[in-house]
Scaffold this motif. Sequence first.
Motif, mmCIF file in Angstrom:
data_model
loop_
_atom_site.group_PDB
_atom_site.id
_atom_site.type_symbol
_atom_site.label_atom_id
_atom_site.label_comp_id
_atom_site.label_asym_id
_atom_site.label_seq_id
_atom_site.Cartn_x
_atom_site.Cartn_y
_atom_site.Cartn_z
ATOM 1 N N VAL A 1 0.848 -1.199 0.000
ATOM 2 C CA VAL A 1 0.000 0.000 0.000
ATOM 3 C C VAL A 1 0.881 1.245 0.000
ATOM 4 O O VAL A 1 2.082 1.174 0.255
ATOM 5 N N THR A 2 0.241 2.386 -0.256
ATOM 6 C CA THR A 2 0.953 3.665 -0.233
ATOM 7 C C THR A 2 1.244 4.068 1.208
ATOM 8 O O THR A 2 0.630 3.542 2.150
ATOM 9 N N PRO A 3 2.152 5.020 1.409
ATOM 10 C CA PRO A 3 2.416 5.489 2.774
ATOM 11 C C PRO A 3 1.164 6.028 3.464
ATOM 12 O O PRO A 3 1.014 5.827 4.677
ATOM 13 N N ARG A 4 0.309 6.734 2.705
ATOM 14 C CA ARG A 4 -0.929 7.241 3.329
ATOM 15 C C ARG A 4 -1.766 6.094 3.851
ATOM 16 O O ARG A 4 -2.287 6.123 4.990
ATOM 17 N N ASP A 5 -1.922 5.051 3.032
ATOM 18 C CA ASP A 5 -2.728 3.906 3.430
ATOM 19 C C ASP A 5 -2.060 3.108 4.545
ATOM 20 O O ASP A 5 -2.737 2.533 5.407
ATOM 21 N N ALA A 6 -0.737 3.095 4.537
ATOM 22 C CA ALA A 6 -0.017 2.413 5.621
ATOM 23 C C ALA A 6 -0.283 3.100 6.957
ATOM 24 O O ALA A 6 -0.514 2.448 7.987
ATOM 25 N N ALA A 7 -0.294 4.434 6.932
ATOM 26 C CA ALA A 7 -0.589 5.182 8.161
ATOM 27 C C ALA A 7 -2.014 4.916 8.630
ATOM 28 O O ALA A 7 -2.275 4.777 9.834
ATOM 29 N N ALA A 8 -2.918 4.820 7.681
ATOM 30 C CA ALA A 8 -4.308 4.545 8.031
ATOM 31 C C ALA A 8 -4.444 3.154 8.636
ATOM 32 O O ALA A 8 -5.164 2.947 9.627
ATOM 33 N N LEU A 9 -3.721 2.166 8.060
ATOM 34 C CA LEU A 9 -3.786 0.803 8.568
ATOM 35 C C LEU A 9 -3.164 0.712 9.961
ATOM 36 O O LEU A 9 -3.673 0.009 10.841
ATOM 37 N N ARG A 10 -2.091 1.426 10.159
ATOM 38 C CA ARG A 10 -1.422 1.398 11.450
ATOM 39 C C ARG A 10 -2.368 1.959 12.535
ATOM 40 O O ARG A 10 -2.500 1.403 13.623
#
Length: 1003
Positions: A985-994
């Motif tokens: 995933v993109t960094p934005r989506d990674a932050a959302a998942l975290r």
Amino acid sequence: MTDTSVPALQTRDYSQTLFLPQTDFPMRAGLPQREPEILARWQRIGLYSRLRQAGKGRPRFVLHDGPPYANGNIHIGHALNKILKDMVVRSQQMLGHDSNYVPGWDCHGLPIEWKIEEEYRARGKNKDEVPVVEFRRECRAFAEKWIAVQREEFKRLGVEGDWENPYTTMAYEAEAQIARELMKFAMTNQLYRGSKPVMWSIVERTALAEAEVEYQEHTSNTIFVKFPVVVSGVASEADLAGASVVIWTTTPWTIPANRAVAYHPNIEYGLYRVTAAPEDNWAQIGDTFVLATKLADEVFKAAKVDAYEKVRAVDPARIGSCAHPLRGVAGAHGFWDFTVPLLPADYVTDDAGTGFVHTAPGHGADDYNTWLNHRAAFTAPQDQGLVPHTVGPDGAYYETIPLFAGARVFDDKGKEGGANRRVIEALAAAGALIARGRMKHQYPHSWRSKAPLIFRNTPQWFIAMDKDIQSGPRGEARAGDTLRHRALEAIKRTRWVPAAGERRINGMIENRPDWVISRQRAWGVPITVFVARRDLPEKGLKAGDVLKDEKVNDRIAEAFLDEGADAWFADVDGARFLAPDYDAADFEKVDDILDVWFDSGSTHSFTLEARDDLKTRRRIDGGHDQVMYLEGSDQHRGWFHSSLLESCGTRGRAPYDIVLTHGFVLDEKGEKMSKSKGNVVAPQEVMRTSGADILRLWVAAADYSDDLRIGPEILKTFVETYRKLRNTIRWMLGTLHHFHGHDLVPAAKMPELERLMLHRLVELDTVVREAYAAFDYKRVVAALSAFMTTDLSAFYFDVRKDALYCDPYSSLRRKAALTVIDQIFRCITIWFAPILAFTAEEAWIARFPSETGSVHLEQFPTIPSEWKDEKLADRWARIRRVRRVVTGALEIERAAKRIGASLEAAPVVHIADADLLAALKGVDFAEVCITSGVQITKGEGPAEAFRLDDVPGVAVVPALAEGRKCARSWKISPDVGSDPAYPDVTPRDAAALREWDARNEAA
């Protein structure tokens, strides 16, 4: 190289981590099933009472209901009328008024009486053998039955009002008040009994007012009749010996009632001699006729004359008189052996006919006025100075009329009788005809029975238009204070919507004759007056005078309050009302009933003035509560008209402040609906298949000031429009599932796109409020529909879906968008509530579940003025212009299957327009265009680039996005996998998942 496949590394279902819309608000409306449930809910929560409670202390806006007749199921015209009224009431309440609606019904008169008579005829029952009070009870029961039916049908349309306490003209209190209003006219000397020609229905056996008359095509007999000139002995007129004045008429049956011939002093007339004609022709060689010069050719053509010559000019004033065309006929016993005067009249024209008008004072308004103005010139001995009575209530000649006794103009079904034929035959036998024919023209018919009418002289009761009203404390009158003057002044003080309504009713009042208020029927409020049979000097009365005594009036009103108007008919001579002050033997009790337009014209007196919740007041702020009347445009001659005259006659002012009119409902081709054509649209069927909100949307979107069209295809259009609006509301509800009160973001901290939407709400607030205040519902629908489809669905929601679904929970952008969508939802739902009454309520309850809540208890939202930002709006208008070029280029790529979704693209945008280029500074234009990337360059761009003619200076070259496809947001980016913990995933989506995972672990 672009990789758009789903990465093999994906091991979890990312859809579970997205903030996707969730709602129980169904996509398929199911309005036919859902609307009755909402109606039951309104009943359960007492919505009407709560609206009244919420409106306490506010300025009042009262919509006074024009009473429909309680005589059958409602039709599409009723639906249009009631829905419009409901939109007025609901919107005025939301604008900050106490806006009340009390439904009412008109229960008296021919529409209901006619139904009972039909039932009698079907059972072989004779109405004349039934006691009048018993007959009236059956009429009352019939009205009660249909009030109950219509009440439920009106409620099903979503119309909110005091359905438990409507007003009816047959309620005892109403009948008592109607009688009081009539007696006010008697006390101020405006009521009188006169004998003059009135529109008469042979079928219904009663006089009709102008408001009950409609004009339809009718084929009439036409005849040209000779009136032999009576030579006065003046030498210059010697050549008129043997000549005839010729008239033309479409009512041959009125010739036996002829008493004069009218001419116009300014028309040129001549003496004409026939020089060639067929041997068997009615007009023979040597015959001489006096005709209007302009019409001579047409007359001789109709008379089949081959040639003629003009002898000289003629002045009709020098002729003096003629003989009646039936003078000396066998069997008439000299009945028509009198001279017929030639009289000047300004209504005579030379547009058609002969330039002379046959004048029968008992059968025409102009004829009667000519008789009034020249009474001494009329010489028929049998009239004894009175207007001749020739035809009875059944349309048959009286037995006293020779040759034609018993012949009928029309029969009981409105079909032509034998009167015309017999008169034409008698005239032909007397040598009085020169031509005959048939003509189609517009002819007066009864609004109820649809049968043709006649003008017939008969004693009737009138309210004077031009008599000075005795309104002073001692019964004195002020010169010029007439009913006509009062009404014309009141029209000026009234707001007319549309404005053309003022000109229409003003013209009607300026030209209308005295108001015929008597009817020869049984079901209604009687004309509650007594007439002196002889001179009563001790009472200050002369024979024929109307008794004016407030004590008698009070006894009548009190009896009506206890027993209804039946009390009048239960007492043969009226002794119970006259005693102990008068002897009933000295008075005639009038048994005619009132015109139902007087009934409905009086409704203001027993609704607006009698109910505390409807009374208007002068307010402390100097303003005044307002009353609106709203009906179809035909009511300029009906309810608006009679209400104006009734109130001006008794109160000196109009009963309304605003009058709104709407057109009629036609089919899709613009034709009148009829069962025979099969083009009738029944509101009950539309509600059964599509729902009342579809009808409400149709009414709101139409220009109601003109005629409206409806049919299957038109309804399909509105079903589709409704579907789009509903889906937009549904998406907002689903998205707001993830919105919580503590997520509010102040406007100052919001991204530009959110602030742009808040600015749009400010703009819409002005439009919506102004449109509702102006009763311009089509403008509300147009503005809100455009906003929802163009600004929201096709732009803002489309752009923000990625942030709303995929941004981290803590994202300011996401929370700002939810804050704005919450505001938009509130505004849209409340703004649409007066129109889509059911859908707005359903959506409101879905968003704010409550046992007692309702969107209809809300007022239009107050939009903060600081949200307005014209500079921002101007910038984003330029951004959206550039976006249109990009969107157009991507559509071509998608159609050619070079891309699937727009996220696969990263176009190059060439901008030569410096103003447009500056507008894009600091904007994530890829986000705005819903692409994975975008490159903006200055310049014209290559020749093959995509352009739009109306956006010069912008060119787009499509290109594919570089990188891998994010497994969660589906954006294509070279940054996918840059976070080792979330490699697909993109960094934005990674932050959302975290953040998602951390919240779930904490839970």
